[in-house]
Design a protein around this motif. Structure first.
Motif, short mmCIF file in Angstrom:
data_model
loop_
_atom_site.label_atom_id
_atom_site.label_comp_id
_atom_site.label_asym_id
_atom_site.label_seq_id
_atom_site.Cartn_x
_atom_site.Cartn_y
_atom_site.Cartn_z
N ASP A 1 0.81 -1.23 0.00
CA ASP A 1 0.00 0.00 0.00
C ASP A 1 0.85 1.28 0.00
OD1 ASP A 1 0.85 -0.79 2.63
OD2 ASP A 1 -0.51 0.70 3.48
N ASP B 1 3.41 -7.82 8.91
CA ASP B 1 2.90 -7.22 7.67
C ASP B 1 4.13 -6.65 6.98
OD1 ASP B 1 1.36 -6.13 5.67
OD2 ASP B 1 0.93 -4.30 6.78
N MET C 1 -2.22 -6.30 1.98
CA MET C 1 -2.61 -4.94 2.39
C MET C 1 -2.44 -4.02 1.20
SD MET C 1 -1.65 -2.82 5.69
CE MET C 1 -2.03 -1.09 5.87
N LYS D 1 -1.42 -2.71 13.94
CA LYS D 1 -0.11 -2.92 13.29
C LYS D 1 0.86 -1.89 13.84
CE LYS D 1 1.15 -1.78 8.96
NZ LYS D 1 1.39 -1.86 7.53
N ARG E 1 8.58 -3.85 2.05
CA ARG E 1 9.87 -3.59 1.40
C ARG E 1 10.88 -4.71 1.59
NH1 ARG E 1 10.10 2.24 4.05
NH2 ARG E 1 8.73 1.09 5.47
N TYR F 1 5.36 -1.34 15.20
CA TYR F 1 6.76 -1.66 14.92
C TYR F 1 7.36 -2.47 16.05
CZ TYR F 1 6.42 1.31 10.92
OH TYR F 1 6.03 1.81 9.70
N VAL G 1 -3.09 1.24 12.08
CA VAL G 1 -1.64 1.30 11.88
C VAL G 1 -1.11 2.43 12.75
CG1 VAL G 1 0.20 1.66 10.17
CG2 VAL G 1 -1.96 0.59 9.47
C1 5RP Z 1 2.69 2.06 4.87
C2 5RP Z 1 2.29 0.86 5.61
C3 5RP Z 1 2.94 -0.40 5.23
O1 5RP Z 1 1.92 -1.30 4.93
C4 5RP Z 1 3.79 -0.92 6.35
O2 5RP Z 1 4.76 0.02 6.69
C5 5RP Z 1 4.43 -2.28 6.02
O3 5RP Z 1 5.33 -2.17 4.99
P1 5RP Z 1 6.91 -2.20 5.22
O4 5RP Z 1 7.22 -3.61 5.66
O5 5RP Z 1 7.52 -1.88 3.90
O6 5RP Z 1 7.22 -1.22 6.31
O7 5RP Z 1 1.46 0.89 6.47
O8 5RP Z 1 2.16 3.15 5.51
#
Ligand code: 5RP
Length: 285
Positions: free
Chosen positions: A26, A220, A55, A173, A223, A175, A143
């Motif tokens: 996304d 999730d 997503m 979601k 990259r 970190y 998120v």
């Molecule tokens: C972007 C998002 C992405 O879905 C999320 O950051 C996951 O992707 P990545 O693994 O690349 O960080 O919410 O706003």
């Protein structure tokens, strides 16, 4: 919880092991044609069968995902700012519930920006979205966005995750961080960890492993999969941790093995060729 809501959540967090592997594509909603995601259709096609859910934004779902897929869609419904704009946190809800239903979304995703200039707007939007989505039995994934000025430590992420859950988010979601267990313990709904910027493959597998060990239901990842030189090998290695309980060494060896074997010849009718390490655990008795 109503049947529909439970059913949709079980499409995302697999009930046989309570784990989730979401593929994030996304990024373009505020980053535009992100490196190696310039052609989403090409990126998504070989990876779709290895993730539990995708997503995605509605534009990419309609243009770049085959409508015949049985992979559940987690539809991003927030947006309104860009990487070159004034403030990334100025997001609103950009997709109606009706359109989400037309797209057969299994969940709706939106960002909250706790501690930012537009904190109030995004948190209120989350509460409103949950109220609307619950009317139709659709879960909401919040998120917890992090920015330059926002932290990524246990205190900040605990605050943001808990606020998301208090507003009614069904999944959060966030970190990974030091003392991640504490973030999980104070959040009453399942947590999925975002991959973040591209790092070496082994490190991304370590992140996956640590997240699961710390209590996340899954990852999730975007990259670190599609910016890898070997996206299919990478998603399969991540999957072997999420659903196969591989440790980091096992998953990395698996990744290297897949890379050395090279891409398999196409066979359209073929089901995902899962090895033992990718297969889910048998349901608990
Ligand atoms: C972007 C998002 C992405 O879905 C999320 O950051 C996951 O992707 P990545 O693994 O690349 O960080 O919410 O706003």
């Amino acid at each position: 919880m109503d049947w529909g809501l439970k059913n949709r959540i079980s499409q995302i967090i697999k009930p046989y092991d309570n784990r989730a592997l979401m593929l994030a594509v996304d990024h373009g909603y505020f980053l535009g044609p992100t490196e190696k995601l310039e052609n989403p259709k090409k990126v998504i096609a070989p990876l779709l069968k290895y993730c539990d859910s995708l997503m995605v934004t509605r534009g990419i779902q309609r243009t770049s995902v085959p409508a015949t897929t049985d992979t559940p869609m987690v539809l991003r419904v927030s947006g309104g700012s860009s990487i070159i704009g004034e403030d990334l946190s100025q997001e609103d809800i950009t997709v109606s519930i009706q359109d989400a239903i037309r797209l057969n979304a299994s969940a709706l995703a939106m960002s909250i920006f706790v501690g930012s200039k537009y904190e109030h707007q995004t948190i209120v939007n989350l509460g409103k979205l949950v109220s609307k989505a619950e009317r139709y039995g659709i879960p909401v994934l919040a998120v917890t966005a992090v920015g330059k000025e926002l932290g990524k430590d246990e205190r900040y992420l605990s605050l943001a995750c808990r606020i998301a859950a208090e507003q009614g988010a069904h999944i959060v979601k966030t970190y990974y961080c030091d003392n991640f267990e504490k973030v999980v313990q104070s959040c009453p709904v399942p947590i999925i960890v975002a991959g973040g910027k591209k790092i070496p493959e082994r490190d991304a597998l370590q992140l996956t492993y640590d997240s699961i060990k710390g209590g996340a239901v899954g990852v999730d990842m975007g990259r670190n999969i599609w910016q890898s030189e070997h996206p299919v090998a990478m998603i399969r290695a991540v999957r072997s941790i999420v659903h196969g309980n591989s440790n980091v060494d096992q998953a990395y060896d698996f990744y290297k093995k897949l890379v050395s074997e090279g891409p398999k010849k196409k066979n359209k009718s073929e089901k995902p060729n899962q090895t033992k390490s990718e297969k889910p655990n048998p349901p608990k008795k």
